[in-house]
Write an enzyme that holds these catalytic residues in place. Structure first.
Site, PDB file in Angstrom:
ATOM      1  N   ASP A 141      -4.667  -0.840  -5.926  1.00  0.00           N
ATOM      2  CA  ASP A 141      -5.196  -1.346  -4.661  1.00  0.00           C
ATOM      3  C   ASP A 141      -6.502  -1.635  -4.692  1.00  0.00           C
ATOM      4  O   ASP A 141      -7.525  -1.069  -4.420  1.00  0.00           O
ATOM      5  CB  ASP A 141      -5.128  -0.143  -3.600  1.00  0.00           C
ATOM      6  CG  ASP A 141      -5.073  -0.711  -2.185  1.00  0.00           C
ATOM      7  OD1 ASP A 141      -5.521  -1.680  -2.159  1.00  0.00           O
ATOM      8  OD2 ASP A 141      -4.733   0.276  -1.342  1.00  0.00           O
ATOM      9  N   TYR A 160      -1.101  -0.110   9.570  1.00  0.00           N
ATOM     10  CA  TYR A 160      -2.254  -0.953  10.284  1.00  0.00           C
ATOM     11  C   TYR A 160      -2.433  -0.791  11.832  1.00  0.00           C
ATOM     12  O   TYR A 160      -1.559  -0.189  12.427  1.00  0.00           O
ATOM     13  CB  TYR A 160      -2.223  -2.430   9.688  1.00  0.00           C
ATOM     14  CG  TYR A 160      -2.456  -2.628   8.489  1.00  0.00           C
ATOM     15  CD1 TYR A 160      -3.704  -2.778   7.898  1.00  0.00           C
ATOM     16  CD2 TYR A 160      -1.232  -2.616   7.486  1.00  0.00           C
ATOM     17  CE1 TYR A 160      -3.816  -2.832   6.430  1.00  0.00           C
ATOM     18  CE2 TYR A 160      -1.617  -2.927   6.101  1.00  0.00           C
ATOM     19  CZ  TYR A 160      -2.813  -2.931   5.779  1.00  0.00           C
ATOM     20  OH  TYR A 160      -3.103  -3.085   4.288  1.00  0.00           O
ATOM     21  N   GLN A 183      -1.339   2.842  -5.328  1.00  0.00           N
ATOM     22  CA  GLN A 183      -2.634   2.916  -5.194  1.00  0.00           C
ATOM     23  C   GLN A 183      -3.867   2.846  -6.206  1.00  0.00           C
ATOM     24  O   GLN A 183      -4.706   2.321  -6.087  1.00  0.00           O
ATOM     25  CB  GLN A 183      -2.881   4.519  -4.910  1.00  0.00           C
ATOM     26  CG  GLN A 183      -2.536   5.081  -3.401  1.00  0.00           C
ATOM     27  CD  GLN A 183      -2.899   6.438  -2.996  1.00  0.00           C
ATOM     28  OE1 GLN A 183      -3.262   7.120  -3.753  1.00  0.00           O
ATOM     29  NE2 GLN A 183      -2.245   6.569  -1.763  1.00  0.00           N
ATOM     30  N   ARG A 192       0.812  -1.196   0.095  1.00  0.00           N
ATOM     31  CA  ARG A 192       0.131   0.121  -0.001  1.00  0.00           C
ATOM     32  C   ARG A 192       1.018   1.172  -0.194  1.00  0.00           C
ATOM     33  O   ARG A 192       0.903   1.947   0.947  1.00  0.00           O
ATOM     34  CB  ARG A 192      -1.032  -0.055   1.150  1.00  0.00           C
ATOM     35  CG  ARG A 192      -1.974  -1.263   0.977  1.00  0.00           C
ATOM     36  CD  ARG A 192      -3.094  -1.394   2.052  1.00  0.00           C
ATOM     37  NE  ARG A 192      -4.345  -1.081   1.486  1.00  0.00           N
ATOM     38  CZ  ARG A 192      -5.269  -1.307   1.969  1.00  0.00           C
ATOM     39  NH1 ARG A 192      -5.350  -1.500   3.162  1.00  0.00           N
ATOM     40  NH2 ARG A 192      -6.599  -1.061   1.535  1.00  0.00           N
ATOM     41  N   SER A 201      -8.696  -1.364  -1.517  1.00  0.00           N
ATOM     42  CA  SER A 201      -9.189  -0.151  -1.161  1.00  0.00           C
ATOM     43  C   SER A 201     -10.588   0.085  -2.061  1.00  0.00           C
ATOM     44  O   SER A 201     -11.308   0.662  -1.592  1.00  0.00           O
ATOM     45  CB  SER A 201      -8.177   0.830  -1.458  1.00  0.00           C
ATOM     46  OG  SER A 201      -7.329   1.166  -0.369  1.00  0.00           O
TER      47      SER A 201
HETATM   48  P1  NAD Z   1      -8.443  -2.622   7.621  1.00  0.00           P
HETATM   49  O1  NAD Z   1      -9.714  -3.041   6.765  1.00  0.00           O
HETATM   50  O2  NAD Z   1      -7.324  -3.443   8.048  1.00  0.00           O
HETATM   51  O3  NAD Z   1      -9.142  -2.253   9.034  1.00  0.00           O
HETATM   52  C1  NAD Z   1     -10.163  -1.322   9.173  1.00  0.00           C
HETATM   53  C2  NAD Z   1      -9.957  -0.269  10.128  1.00  0.00           C
HETATM   54  O4  NAD Z   1     -10.174  -0.899  11.275  1.00  0.00           O
HETATM   55  C3  NAD Z   1      -8.688   0.140  10.264  1.00  0.00           C
HETATM   56  O5  NAD Z   1      -8.565   1.622  10.032  1.00  0.00           O
HETATM   57  C4  NAD Z   1      -7.886  -0.330  11.627  1.00  0.00           C
HETATM   58  O6  NAD Z   1      -7.264   0.937  12.427  1.00  0.00           O
HETATM   59  C5  NAD Z   1      -9.414  -0.318  12.512  1.00  0.00           C
HETATM   60  N1  NAD Z   1      -9.327  -1.053  13.724  1.00  0.00           N
HETATM   61  C6  NAD Z   1      -8.496  -2.297  13.754  1.00  0.00           C
HETATM   62  N2  NAD Z   1      -8.911  -2.709  15.119  1.00  0.00           N
HETATM   63  C7  NAD Z   1      -9.864  -1.895  15.545  1.00  0.00           C
HETATM   64  C8  NAD Z   1     -10.187  -1.597  17.038  1.00  0.00           C
HETATM   65  N3  NAD Z   1     -10.034  -2.571  17.953  1.00  0.00           N
HETATM   66  N4  NAD Z   1     -11.175  -0.443  17.190  1.00  0.00           N
HETATM   67  C9  NAD Z   1     -11.420   0.371  16.149  1.00  0.00           C
HETATM   68  N5  NAD Z   1     -10.818   0.266  14.927  1.00  0.00           N
HETATM   69  C10 NAD Z   1      -9.841  -0.768  14.936  1.00  0.00           C
HETATM   70  O7  NAD Z   1      -7.908  -1.271   7.108  1.00  0.00           O
HETATM   71  P2  NAD Z   1      -7.831  -0.617   5.695  1.00  0.00           P
HETATM   72  O8  NAD Z   1      -8.860   0.245   5.242  1.00  0.00           O
HETATM   73  O9  NAD Z   1      -7.313  -1.407   4.727  1.00  0.00           O
HETATM   74  O10 NAD Z   1      -6.640   0.663   5.863  1.00  0.00           O
HETATM   75  C11 NAD Z   1      -5.400   0.174   6.529  1.00  0.00           C
HETATM   76  C12 NAD Z   1      -4.351   1.231   6.724  1.00  0.00           C
HETATM   77  O11 NAD Z   1      -3.852   1.270   5.272  1.00  0.00           O
HETATM   78  C13 NAD Z   1      -4.752   2.889   6.896  1.00  0.00           C
HETATM   79  O12 NAD Z   1      -3.821   3.301   7.511  1.00  0.00           O
HETATM   80  C14 NAD Z   1      -5.101   3.180   5.409  1.00  0.00           C
HETATM   81  O13 NAD Z   1      -4.792   4.741   5.181  1.00  0.00           O
HETATM   82  C15 NAD Z   1      -3.879   2.479   4.651  1.00  0.00           C
HETATM   83  N6  NAD Z   1      -4.137   2.483   3.261  1.00  0.00           N
HETATM   84  C16 NAD Z   1      -3.131   3.099   2.569  1.00  0.00           C
HETATM   85  C17 NAD Z   1      -2.994   3.073   1.210  1.00  0.00           C
HETATM   86  C18 NAD Z   1      -1.891   3.758   0.342  1.00  0.00           C
HETATM   87  O14 NAD Z   1      -1.101   4.509   0.780  1.00  0.00           O
HETATM   88  N7  NAD Z   1      -1.782   3.475  -0.763  1.00  0.00           N
HETATM   89  C19 NAD Z   1      -4.305   2.820   0.487  1.00  0.00           C
HETATM   90  C20 NAD Z   1      -5.331   2.287   1.251  1.00  0.00           C
HETATM   91  C21 NAD Z   1      -4.850   2.188   2.676  1.00  0.00           C
END
Ligand code: NAD
Length: 374
Positions: free
Chosen positions: A130, A226, A127, A122, A133
């Site tokens: 992805d 994460y 992006q 990621r 996402s």
């Molecule tokens: P995910 O699907 O793994 O999890 C969803 C959300 O649940 C996350 O925000 C996580 O912090 C939250 N979570 C986990 N345990 C929890 C708890 N006990 N209580 C409350 N919330 C909790 O996450 P995602 O949507 O795939 O995104 C993960 C990370 O990847 C983020 O930092 C996101 O910004 C990043 N990301 C980066 C890029 C990029 O730069 N290319 C693209 C997409 C996502």
């Protein structure tokens, strides 16, 4: 010989998406590739065969598997399908390696080069590839629509001749890609929105979408952006604050997940019992065990008047756009490897190296290899 890129009519139950849409097929053809589709591949995503131009057709999935150099999939191939692949074939799609060890072993033994979209790093450059996402944002959007449909209340505030209607309160737990889209959708529909996540970076993101951030005093930033798993003490602290916000909500959308682990249990039975009858929980994490103790995947459970929707594969319910976005993600992933119609993978590129699951008869993704082979 130009590379043959194939796509199947997905066979998993409830899977309506297709891995290759006409616009992407055109781009692959322009790049010199040959495109081979199973008849009816895109029908359930509203891409009838007639919308694909200049592609080759196969009457069966087996025929696509036997002829293709690269197979694009949505759901993981079955062991039987893997055995039909050409030796040395490339497969790109969801692999769910922890849930499907037999399929990973079959890919390895067949000498298939497989890429798991789950493992595409990621980083900014990736992006556009992805798929996690693109599909998560669809799930977040749809979860709010499901909640709105199940509620017997308006989401927005209404001032009418029959008096003022108060807006609904939506609580979003987990403010990753799906959660942020859920917040934005609920706000667009006029709800009052609160949101919570354990990652500290989400505080500003939540606020920028016009929602209130619920502060539990717990932050759990883990590796690679994460979340990490919470300690028992942190869980208790989180629970106390969250339970009162859950009780105040008309709809709760739960999206929390921790990579490689079962979904954290955040909404307890006791918390559900404090909610008003008629309230709704839509649990997007249902497939990973659910964020609510009472969630049953693929079912709507009713407990003391509260409905708990165990949402599964929500992106498939928006199959047209989900397929467009997914197919573009795959195109952006593959593009650098196709040169004048021929396939050549640059293994020094971290995107290919990190997303590769099996290659040359071995499991090349180290955490999967450790989990499966010790
Ligand atoms: P995910 O699907 O793994 O999890 C969803 C959300 O649940 C996350 O925000 C996580 O912090 C939250 N979570 C986990 N345990 C929890 C708890 N006990 N209580 C409350 N919330 C909790 O996450 P995602 O949507 O795939 O995104 C993960 C990370 O990847 C983020 O930092 C996101 O910004 C990043 N990301 C980066 C890029 C990029 O730069 N290319 C693209 C997409 C996502």
């Amino acid at each position: 010989m130009p590379v043959t890129i194939g796509a199947l009519r997905e066979s998993a139950p409830q899977e309506t998406r297709v891995s290759l849409v006409p616009e992407v097929a055109d781009k692959l053809l322009q790049g010199g590739a040959r495109v081979l589709l199973q008849r009816g591949a895109g029908t359930r995503a509203q891409f009838p065969d007639s919308t694909y131009k200049n592609v080759n057709w196969a009457d069966s999935g087996e025929s696509v598997l036997e002829q293709s150099d690269v197979v694009l999939t949505v759901q993981p191939l079955s062991v039987e399908q893997i055995q039909r692949l050409k030796s040395g074939a490339v497969v790109v799609g969801y692999m769910q390696p922890y849930a499907r060890p037999a399929e990973v072993r079959a890919l390895k033994e067949r000498g298939v080069t497989s890429f798991a979209v789950e493992f595409i790093p990621r980083i900014s450059r990736a992006q556009s590839m992805d798929a996690l996402s693109s599909q998560a944002s669809i799930a977040g959007y749809k979860a709010v629509l499901i909640a709105a449909n199940q509620l017997q209340k308006f989401l927005p505030m209404l001032t009418t001749a029959a008096g003022t209607i108060r807006p609904s309160m939506v609580l979003v737990i987990g403010a990753g890609v799906a959660g942020l889209q859920a917040i934005a959708t609920a706000r667009r529909l006029g709800a009052v929105v609160e949101a919570y996540d354990v990652r500290s970076a989400t505080r500003e993101q939540v606020k920028s979408l016009g929602a209130k951030f619920v502060d539990t005093g717990v932050s759990a930033d883990g590796a690679g952006g994460y979340a990490r798993e919470l300690t028992e003490d942190e869980k208790r602290k989180q629970q106390e604050v969250l339970d009162s916000r859950i009780a105040a909500a008309d709809a709760v959308i739960t999206t929390a997940s921790v990579p490689g682990r079962a979904a954290p249990k955040i909404v307890s039975r006791a918390a559900v019992e404090r909610m008003r009858p008629g309230s709704v929980i839509v649990d997007i994490a249902a497939e990973q065990g659910g964020n609510c103790e009472l969630t049953v995947a693929n079912e709507i459970v009713e407990h003391q008047g509260v409905k708990i929707v165990g949402a599964v594969n929500l992106s498939s319910t928006l199959a047209y756009n989900a397929s467009e976005m997914y197919a573009r993600n795959l195109l952006n992933f593959l593009k650098p490897a196709i040169n004048k119609g021929e396939l050549s993978i640059d293994w020094t590129d971290e995107v290919f190296a990190q997303s590769c699951l099996t290659r040359d008869g071995r499991i090349s993704h180290e955490p999967t290899r450790k989990a499966l082979e010790g």
